[in-house]
Design a protein around this motif. Sequence first.
Motif, PDB file in Angstrom:
ATOM      1  N   ILE A   1     -16.868  -7.905 -43.300  1.00 18.79           N
ATOM      2  CA  ILE A   1     -17.393  -8.453 -42.040  1.00 18.79           C
ATOM      3  C   ILE A   1     -17.038  -7.523 -40.891  1.00 18.79           C
ATOM      4  O   ILE A   1     -15.894  -7.096 -40.751  1.00 18.79           O
ATOM      5  CB  ILE A   1     -16.827  -9.861 -41.773  1.00 18.79           C
ATOM      6  CG1 ILE A   1     -17.262 -10.815 -42.892  1.00 18.79           C
ATOM      7  CG2 ILE A   1     -17.307 -10.384 -40.424  1.00 18.79           C
ATOM      8  CD1 ILE A   1     -16.670 -12.198 -42.774  1.00 18.79           C
TER       9      ILE A   1
ATOM     10  N   ILE B   1     -17.146  -6.928 -36.667  1.00 19.23           N
ATOM     11  CA  ILE B   1     -17.185  -7.628 -35.377  1.00 19.23           C
ATOM     12  C   ILE B   1     -17.822  -6.722 -34.330  1.00 19.23           C
ATOM     13  O   ILE B   1     -17.466  -5.550 -34.202  1.00 19.23           O
ATOM     14  CB  ILE B   1     -15.771  -8.032 -34.910  1.00 19.23           C
ATOM     15  CG1 ILE B   1     -15.098  -8.945 -35.940  1.00 19.23           C
ATOM     16  CG2 ILE B   1     -15.826  -8.696 -33.550  1.00 19.23           C
ATOM     17  CD1 ILE B   1     -15.704 -10.313 -36.058  1.00 19.23           C
TER      18      ILE B   1
ATOM     19  N   VAL C   1     -15.614 -19.073 -34.426  1.00 20.40           N
ATOM     20  CA  VAL C   1     -15.640 -17.767 -35.095  1.00 20.40           C
ATOM     21  C   VAL C   1     -15.228 -17.908 -36.561  1.00 20.40           C
ATOM     22  O   VAL C   1     -15.808 -17.262 -37.444  1.00 20.40           O
ATOM     23  CB  VAL C   1     -14.727 -16.762 -34.354  1.00 20.40           C
ATOM     24  CG1 VAL C   1     -14.676 -15.441 -35.108  1.00 20.40           C
ATOM     25  CG2 VAL C   1     -15.227 -16.531 -32.932  1.00 20.40           C
TER      26      VAL C   1
ATOM     27  N   ALA D   1     -18.105 -18.864 -38.574  1.00 17.50           N
ATOM     28  CA  ALA D   1     -18.980 -17.731 -38.851  1.00 17.50           C
ATOM     29  C   ALA D   1     -18.417 -16.878 -39.989  1.00 17.50           C
ATOM     30  O   ALA D   1     -19.174 -16.406 -40.853  1.00 17.50           O
ATOM     31  CB  ALA D   1     -19.157 -16.885 -37.589  1.00 17.50           C
TER      32      ALA D   1
ATOM     33  N   GLU E   1     -22.206  -9.434 -40.129  1.00 14.76           N
ATOM     34  CA  GLU E   1     -21.790  -9.050 -38.786  1.00 14.76           C
ATOM     35  C   GLU E   1     -21.668 -10.301 -37.923  1.00 14.76           C
ATOM     36  O   GLU E   1     -22.492 -11.215 -37.997  1.00 14.76           O
ATOM     37  CB  GLU E   1     -22.816  -8.095 -38.178  1.00 14.76           C
ATOM     38  CG  GLU E   1     -22.508  -7.670 -36.756  1.00 14.76           C
ATOM     39  CD  GLU E   1     -23.558  -6.701 -36.212  1.00 14.76           C
ATOM     40  OE1 GLU E   1     -23.627  -5.573 -36.721  1.00 14.76           O
ATOM     41  OE2 GLU E   1     -24.309  -7.099 -35.295  1.00 14.76           O
ATOM     42  N   ILE E   2     -20.618 -10.323 -37.112  1.00 14.39           N
ATOM     43  CA  ILE E   2     -20.417 -11.379 -36.114  1.00 14.39           C
ATOM     44  C   ILE E   2     -20.426 -10.716 -34.743  1.00 14.39           C
ATOM     45  O   ILE E   2     -19.696  -9.753 -34.520  1.00 14.39           O
ATOM     46  CB  ILE E   2     -19.089 -12.124 -36.334  1.00 14.39           C
ATOM     47  CG1 ILE E   2     -19.094 -12.820 -37.694  1.00 14.39           C
ATOM     48  CG2 ILE E   2     -18.859 -13.143 -35.221  1.00 14.39           C
ATOM     49  CD1 ILE E   2     -17.766 -13.445 -38.061  1.00 14.39           C
ATOM     50  N   ARG E   3     -21.263 -11.225 -33.851  1.00  8.25           N
ATOM     51  CA  ARG E   3     -21.383 -10.626 -32.522  1.00  8.25           C
ATOM     52  C   ARG E   3     -20.965 -11.635 -31.463  1.00  8.25           C
ATOM     53  O   ARG E   3     -21.433 -12.774 -31.448  1.00  8.25           O
ATOM     54  CB  ARG E   3     -22.822 -10.177 -32.270  1.00  8.25           C
ATOM     55  CG  ARG E   3     -23.025  -9.491 -30.914  1.00  8.25           C
ATOM     56  CD  ARG E   3     -24.358  -8.758 -30.879  1.00  8.25           C
ATOM     57  NE  ARG E   3     -25.469  -9.673 -30.990  1.00  8.25           N
ATOM     58  CZ  ARG E   3     -26.227 -10.072 -29.973  1.00  8.25           C
ATOM     59  NH1 ARG E   3     -25.969  -9.628 -28.754  1.00  8.25           N
ATOM     60  NH2 ARG E   3     -27.231 -10.893 -30.151  1.00  8.25           N
TER      61      ARG E   3
ATOM     62  N   VAL F   1     -21.650 -16.755 -30.075  1.00  3.61           N
ATOM     63  CA  VAL F   1     -21.107 -16.212 -31.326  1.00  3.61           C
ATOM     64  C   VAL F   1     -22.235 -16.262 -32.345  1.00  3.61           C
ATOM     65  O   VAL F   1     -22.714 -17.340 -32.708  1.00  3.61           O
ATOM     66  CB  VAL F   1     -19.901 -17.031 -31.817  1.00  3.61           C
ATOM     67  CG1 VAL F   1     -19.385 -16.471 -33.142  1.00  3.61           C
ATOM     68  CG2 VAL F   1     -18.790 -17.049 -30.771  1.00  3.61           C
ATOM     69  N   THR F   2     -22.671 -15.089 -32.796  1.00  3.81           N
ATOM     70  CA  THR F   2     -23.828 -14.986 -33.682  1.00  3.81           C
ATOM     71  C   THR F   2     -23.418 -14.353 -34.999  1.00  3.81           C
ATOM     72  O   THR F   2     -22.677 -13.360 -35.007  1.00  3.81           O
ATOM     73  CB  THR F   2     -24.939 -14.142 -33.034  1.00  3.81           C
ATOM     74  OG1 THR F   2     -25.230 -14.654 -31.736  1.00  3.81           O
ATOM     75  CG2 THR F   2     -26.209 -14.158 -33.868  1.00  3.81           C
ATOM     76  N   ASP F   3     -23.893 -14.914 -36.099  1.00  2.92           N
ATOM     77  CA  ASP F   3     -23.681 -14.284 -37.407  1.00  2.92           C
ATOM     78  C   ASP F   3     -25.012 -14.196 -38.148  1.00  2.92           C
ATOM     79  O   ASP F   3     -25.963 -14.917 -37.829  1.00  2.92           O
ATOM     80  CB  ASP F   3     -22.650 -15.065 -38.231  1.00  2.92           C
ATOM     81  CG  ASP F   3     -23.166 -16.413 -38.716  1.00  2.92           C
ATOM     82  OD1 ASP F   3     -24.000 -16.434 -39.640  1.00  2.92           O
ATOM     83  OD2 ASP F   3     -22.733 -17.449 -38.184  1.00  2.92           O
TER      84      ASP F   3
ATOM     85  N   GLU G   1     -26.464 -19.007 -34.226  1.00  6.45           N
ATOM     86  CA  GLU G   1     -25.868 -18.725 -32.921  1.00  6.45           C
ATOM     87  C   GLU G   1     -25.279 -19.989 -32.301  1.00  6.45           C
ATOM     88  O   GLU G   1     -25.986 -20.982 -32.112  1.00  6.45           O
ATOM     89  CB  GLU G   1     -26.914 -18.128 -31.980  1.00  6.45           C
ATOM     90  CG  GLU G   1     -26.373 -17.759 -30.620  1.00  6.45           C
ATOM     91  CD  GLU G   1     -27.391 -17.015 -29.763  1.00  6.45           C
ATOM     92  OE1 GLU G   1     -27.115 -16.808 -28.571  1.00  6.45           O
ATOM     93  OE2 GLU G   1     -28.462 -16.656 -30.292  1.00  6.45           O
TER      94      GLU G   1
END
Length: 358
Positions: A224, A226, A252, A255, A265-267, A291-293, A346
């Motif tokens: 993963i 970040i 988080v 995610a 990926e976590i954004r 927080v998007t995955d 998200e």
Amino acid sequence: MQTIPETATLLNHQVTSVLVIDHRLTASYANAAAAQLFGLGSHRLRQAPLPEMCEQLGMSTIQLERAVKERQSLTVNTATLITLDGRQHAVDITLVPLELENAASQQPLSLLELRQVDQQRRIHQQLSQDAQQQAAQYLVRNLAHEIKNPLGGLRGAAQLLDRELADPQLKEFTTMIIEQADRLRNLVDRLLGPQKPTPHTLHSIHEVTEKVLQLLALTLPQNIRIQRDYDPSIPDIAMDADQLQQALLNIVQNAVQALAGQRGEIRLRSRTQHQVTIGNIRHKLVLELSVTDNGPGIPPELMDTLFYPMVTGRDAGSGLGLSIAHNIARLHGGRIDCTSTPGHTEFTLLLPVLQQPA
């Protein structure tokens, strides 16, 4: 006599996105709401045709070009606009020709309005969710108190019995009773969660996010990655930093668990929004922390009850993390939204930056 603000100032205070476009669909003007909707600066929006400024405009480009050229009006209800960052918006689109002096000798221009209707849906959904969750939490609180009273008596009795027993093998059973009673008490305490606002002090939201990522780094799987996308101009916000850290950590970690066993990926993305309604209060300025995955997404049947206590899509999950996060956001005068499709989930935390309602 009171002075009336200039047209540009008035338009920049509009919640509706307003653009002036030509027959090539290039904008010569975009107000602040349009820049916020597309996630681009007003200058950037004027550099290329509108279809290049988003992944999906929500209507036929050819139809829009023809309407501008022929100076026709056009209306499309509940169109899907997808911006360059992959975010979806439901918008009502209205096109009106601009009647200018010497219009015959000039290229035709039209006023394009995009009114977000997903925000109204979210407001209604939030009010409904808040009412249902408060009823659920009231039930849980009463149940938790009913559990804690006999649980304390059970633990006390086990301790007294433990003192009277001389056989170590028998003491194993009283130790087990005490340990399980403590585990249940901790579970009940988590179910209750914070109920009243705590003292708030000014903190940077990015300090909170970085602390969360530091905690996460200790156990983050190598598969993963970040990504940070921060707006450094966001002012400090009055908050309980520890509570918000817990809320964000819960989101988080969800995610991370969604990406278990796959590369992902976590954004974390921070922005501000203007004129946002949370509950029944409109705020001039609001922090938007998302927080998007790119995991498999949340099952549709869980979306309506996602923030309820004890609701989870994982076999080993407790169903408390998102419920606690939602409650912490509520205690800060904010809310948490969630959108999810396969490959894009998200969670968006909205918090007032200016506490005074607009």
